[in-house]
Design an enzyme around this catalytic site. Structure first.
Site, short mmCIF file in Angstrom:
data_model
loop_
_atom_site.label_atom_id
_atom_site.label_comp_id
_atom_site.label_asym_id
_atom_site.label_seq_id
_atom_site.Cartn_x
_atom_site.Cartn_y
_atom_site.Cartn_z
N HIS A 79 0.84 -1.21 0.00
CA HIS A 79 0.00 0.00 0.00
C HIS A 79 0.87 1.25 0.00
CE1 HIS A 79 -3.64 2.34 1.51
NE2 HIS A 79 -2.64 3.18 1.70
N GLU A 80 1.84 1.30 0.90
CA GLU A 80 2.71 2.49 1.00
C GLU A 80 3.67 2.59 -0.18
OE1 GLU A 80 1.65 4.63 2.96
OE2 GLU A 80 0.41 3.31 4.17
N HIS A 83 2.03 4.19 -3.14
CA HIS A 83 2.03 5.66 -3.08
C HIS A 83 3.35 6.24 -3.62
CE1 HIS A 83 -1.74 6.27 -1.02
NE2 HIS A 83 -1.40 5.49 -0.01
#
Length: 180
Positions: A79-80, A83
């Site tokens: 998820h990170e 980004h």
């Protein structure tokens, strides 16, 4: 491996390996050399992780990692990283959880594009009790500070103003104090 705040070991090598794996998948797909982010376990509070785009840094929450390292590695880390990849490829024009991020999560990393986690939250430090007509509410230090400076909070259920409840020396007895 190193000890985290709770004494459980955090496997930095596994985290680093997962970050590199995700970055390599994205680099191959976009046919460009992406810059691997640094990472640490300085994230606190309710967030499992945060990507600091301009710093190319990922902060992870050790409290949540320790609950389920495999789930954390397979969901939070990608998820990170997604980004970071979105920022390196599309810049600031892309939305944080927009179509680019979602495509990277689901199609490149094969991970559901969830914006939230199911980890237990760490216990709140120094909660502040506020009372309305129907119940007692707990404020964070930040919200308490705002209330003390004049921000008025109203209960969603009974629609009355929340009043600060200050503990007396006897924990069983509480008195209502109006915010200054």
């Amino acid at each position: 491996m190193s000890a985290s705040n709770l004494g459980v070991l955090v496997d930095h090598d596994r985290v680093e390996s997962k970050i590199f794996e995700c970055m390599n998948i994205a680099s191959r797909y976009f046919r460009v050399k992406l810059s691997n982010p640094s990472f640490n376990f300085k994230q606190r509070g309710r967030a499992a992780g945060t990507a600091y785009l301009q710093k190319n840094e990922i902060r992870l929450n050790s409290y949540m990692y320790e609950q389920s390292p495999d789930e954390f590695l397979n969901n939070v880390v990608p998820h990170e990283v997604a980004h970071i990849v979105v920022f390196q490829i599309y810049g600031l024009d892309a939305s944080p959880h927009g179509k680019e991020w979602k495509a990277i999560m689901e199609h490149l990393f094969g991970v559901p594009a969830n914006r939230t986690h199911n980890f237990k939250l760490p216990p709140r430090k120094n909660g502040y009790k506020y009372k309305c007509s129907c119940s007692v509410h707990e404020f964070t230090a930040h919200r308490h500070s705002r209330a003390r400076k004049g921000t008025e909070y109203i209960c969603r259920l009974c629609k009355t103003t929340l009043k600060y409840v200050e503990n007396s020396d006897d924990e069983r007895v509480m008195k209502v104090v109006h915010p200054a």
